[in-house]
Design an enzyme around this catalytic site. Structure first.
Site, mmCIF file in Angstrom:
data_model
loop_
_atom_site.group_PDB
_atom_site.id
_atom_site.type_symbol
_atom_site.label_atom_id
_atom_site.label_comp_id
_atom_site.label_asym_id
_atom_site.label_seq_id
_atom_site.Cartn_x
_atom_site.Cartn_y
_atom_site.Cartn_z
ATOM 1 N N HIS A 24 -5.204 3.237 0.123
ATOM 2 C CA HIS A 24 -5.831 1.979 0.702
ATOM 3 C C HIS A 24 -6.650 2.152 1.581
ATOM 4 C CE1 HIS A 24 -1.305 1.689 -0.866
ATOM 5 N NE2 HIS A 24 -0.692 2.383 -0.043
ATOM 6 N N HIS A 79 11.767 6.609 -1.216
ATOM 7 C CA HIS A 79 11.112 5.787 -0.739
ATOM 8 C C HIS A 79 10.324 5.052 -2.467
ATOM 9 C CE1 HIS A 79 7.210 3.587 1.184
ATOM 10 N NE2 HIS A 79 6.310 5.147 1.366
ATOM 11 N N GLU A 81 7.442 2.746 -2.471
ATOM 12 C CA GLU A 81 5.723 2.507 -2.701
ATOM 13 C C GLU A 81 5.485 4.004 -4.024
ATOM 14 O OE1 GLU A 81 3.382 3.831 0.267
ATOM 15 O OE2 GLU A 81 1.988 2.447 0.042
ATOM 16 N N ASP A 83 3.958 5.611 -5.205
ATOM 17 C CA ASP A 83 3.580 7.145 -4.889
ATOM 18 C C ASP A 83 4.840 8.008 -5.142
ATOM 19 O OD1 ASP A 83 3.505 6.460 -2.246
ATOM 20 O OD2 ASP A 83 2.505 7.611 -1.428
ATOM 21 N N HIS A 146 6.570 4.860 6.319
ATOM 22 C CA HIS A 146 5.627 3.913 6.800
ATOM 23 C C HIS A 146 5.788 2.874 6.013
ATOM 24 C CE1 HIS A 146 2.410 3.758 3.106
ATOM 25 N NE2 HIS A 146 1.862 2.922 4.328
ATOM 26 N N ASP A 165 7.864 10.199 4.148
ATOM 27 C CA ASP A 165 6.230 10.071 4.320
ATOM 28 C C ASP A 165 6.178 10.858 5.799
ATOM 29 O OD1 ASP A 165 5.167 9.010 2.203
ATOM 30 O OD2 ASP A 165 5.389 7.106 2.748
ATOM 31 N N TYR A 193 -3.488 12.176 8.686
ATOM 32 C CA TYR A 193 -2.125 10.959 8.580
ATOM 33 C C TYR A 193 -1.423 10.162 8.837
ATOM 34 C CZ TYR A 193 1.635 9.944 4.854
ATOM 35 O OH TYR A 193 2.341 9.073 4.438
ATOM 36 N N HIS A 226 4.086 14.857 1.351
ATOM 37 C CA HIS A 226 3.423 14.946 1.028
ATOM 38 C C HIS A 226 3.137 16.413 1.609
ATOM 39 C CE1 HIS A 226 2.363 10.985 -0.668
ATOM 40 N NE2 HIS A 226 2.419 10.316 0.164
#
Ligand code: FEO
Length: 400
Positions: A24, A79, A81, A83, A146, A165, A193, A226
């Site tokens: 992003h 989550h 998202e 990823d 997030h 996240d 991050y 991550h």
């Protein structure tokens, strides 16, 4: 396919993405990332999260190396998202789970991403528990860390928190644990991050710590979605996160600038000299030599942000506009600032533009200065004075 048991019957089935270079608009140059996912083997064997679809084959090989997919009963989606849910459709088709656990917003997001009304959703909230047999999962909603759907899972028998996240850091490594890598480098990725992704939601981070305290969780392993898994520096990383979220500043200033014919650069250097002479640490960022996301990691613990641009078409140079836009969205708190730049004709609008942009971010602008064409020695002395003035305001601000 090598698998890794991080706690008894808790297996890492994540993947390392060595090639990712952008998230992003956040630069991952020389970073890459990892997508952490886990299988817990128990009476109700459960998959926690999936990975980005680009690493699908490796992910499913890892799952098969740990468990026969038909033995997996549940999927937990912390989550949505992509990823982390990029392989969810394939995982659901393969596993045919009895239940898919998610937060209230997680269900909404799965429906609007994957359009599968027929999936066996089971919505959970903070404090809800799920017995897998020998292990008990307790859920915590981590709203805006997030996205609105993020949640975490705590295993009380293992003192393990899967934090989604939160505590994440984009860093592709062959090592999986915090004590296998250099902690200072790890902390810099964590700060990077946080500054580029979590910063606007700092209040939610502090609230999450409060909730964890209320739930009485004792955490000795912290596994974000991550980066590496924390087992040796759990307290240290939690303190770092508290410091980031409370936006604790140091005696430090960041000078961010772009230049056409070196005038604004000379001004930046003179301002830096003024700051240094008062004992304030300085970092200069020339926008043609760095990425806006690299600047943010240093803005995070700086008290002052000083912006410079020559006037260009009655505004600022495009890379400075990009920097301002990125920073504005991340809403850093408690900073002071200054603006400077050169101009050739007209009113030198860049400095007013920078001043207004900083003020719109609630940054108190303590000084500004503009120079027509090339700066004289007196102009550069005035820039040094701007630096000294900001330095005094930094020192005063940190005393408050
Ligand atoms: Fe790692 Fe918000 O996704």
């Amino acid at each position: 396919m090598p698998t890794l048991e991080i706690k008894k019957n808790v297996f890492w089935v994540g993947t390392v993405d060595w090639n990712l270079r952008d998230f992003h608009g956040y630069s991952l140059a020389r970073k890459g990332t990892t997508y952490n996912a886990f299988i817990v083997k128990d009476r109700k064997t459960t998959l926690f999260d999936t990975v980005n679809s680009g690493t699908r084959e490796e992910f499913f090989s890892k799952i098969r190396a740990v468990a026969d997919p038909s033995e997996i009963r549940y999927i937990v989606v912390n989550h949505v998202e992509p990823d982390h849910s990029g392989c969810l459709v394939d995982a659901v088709n393969l596993i045919k789970p009895e239940k898919i656990f998610c937060s209230p917003m997680g269900k909404e997001f799965m429906l609007s991403h994957y359009h599968r009304k027929d999936w066996p959703y089971e919505v959970v909230k903070t404090g809800d528990t799920l017995s897998l047999g020998g292990k008990t999962v307790q859920f915590i909603e981590l709203k805006m860390l997030h996205w609105p759907d993020n949640m975490g899972c705590y295993f009380k028998e293992d003192k393990l928190l899967l934090s989604s996240d939160a505590f994440g850091h984009n860093w592709a490594t062959s090592e999986r644990f915090d004590d296998q890598v250099d902690y200072d480098e790890l902390r810099s990725h964590l700060a990077n991050y946080f500054a580029n992704i979590i910063l606007p939601y700092s209040a939610n981070v502090l609230k999450a710590f409060e909730t964890i305290g209320q739930l009485g969780w004792d955490i000795d392993m912290l596994a974000p979605d991550h980066g590496v898994i924390f087992r040796s520096h759990v307290d240290k990383v939690m303190q770092a996160y508290r410091d980031f979220a409370s936006q604790k500043a140091r005696k430090k200033a960041v000078i961010v600038y772009d230049t056409m014919w070196q005038s604004t650069r000379k001004m930046a250097l003179a301002i830096a000299e003024g700051l240094i002479s008062e004992g304030v640490s300085v970092k200069l960022f020339y926008m043609k030599a760095c990425h806006h996301s690299d600047v943010m990691a240093d803005v995070l613990d700086a008290k002052a942000v000083i912006m410079g641009s020559p006037t260009f078409n009655r505004g600022v140079l495009p890379l400075m506009a990009d920097m301002l836009r990125h920073m504005e969205g991340l809403k850093p708190q408690g900073k002071i600032g200054a603006a400077f730049g050169s101009y050739g004709w007209g009113g030198g609008e860049s400095v007013a533009h920078l001043t207004q942009a900083l003020q719109a971010m609630k940054i108190e602008v303590v000084d500004s200065f503009k120079v027509r064409n090339f700066p004289t020695d007196q102009d550069l002395e005035r820039c040094a004075e701007l630096g000294r003035k900001v330095a005094r305001a930094v020192i005063d601000g940190l005393r408050e």
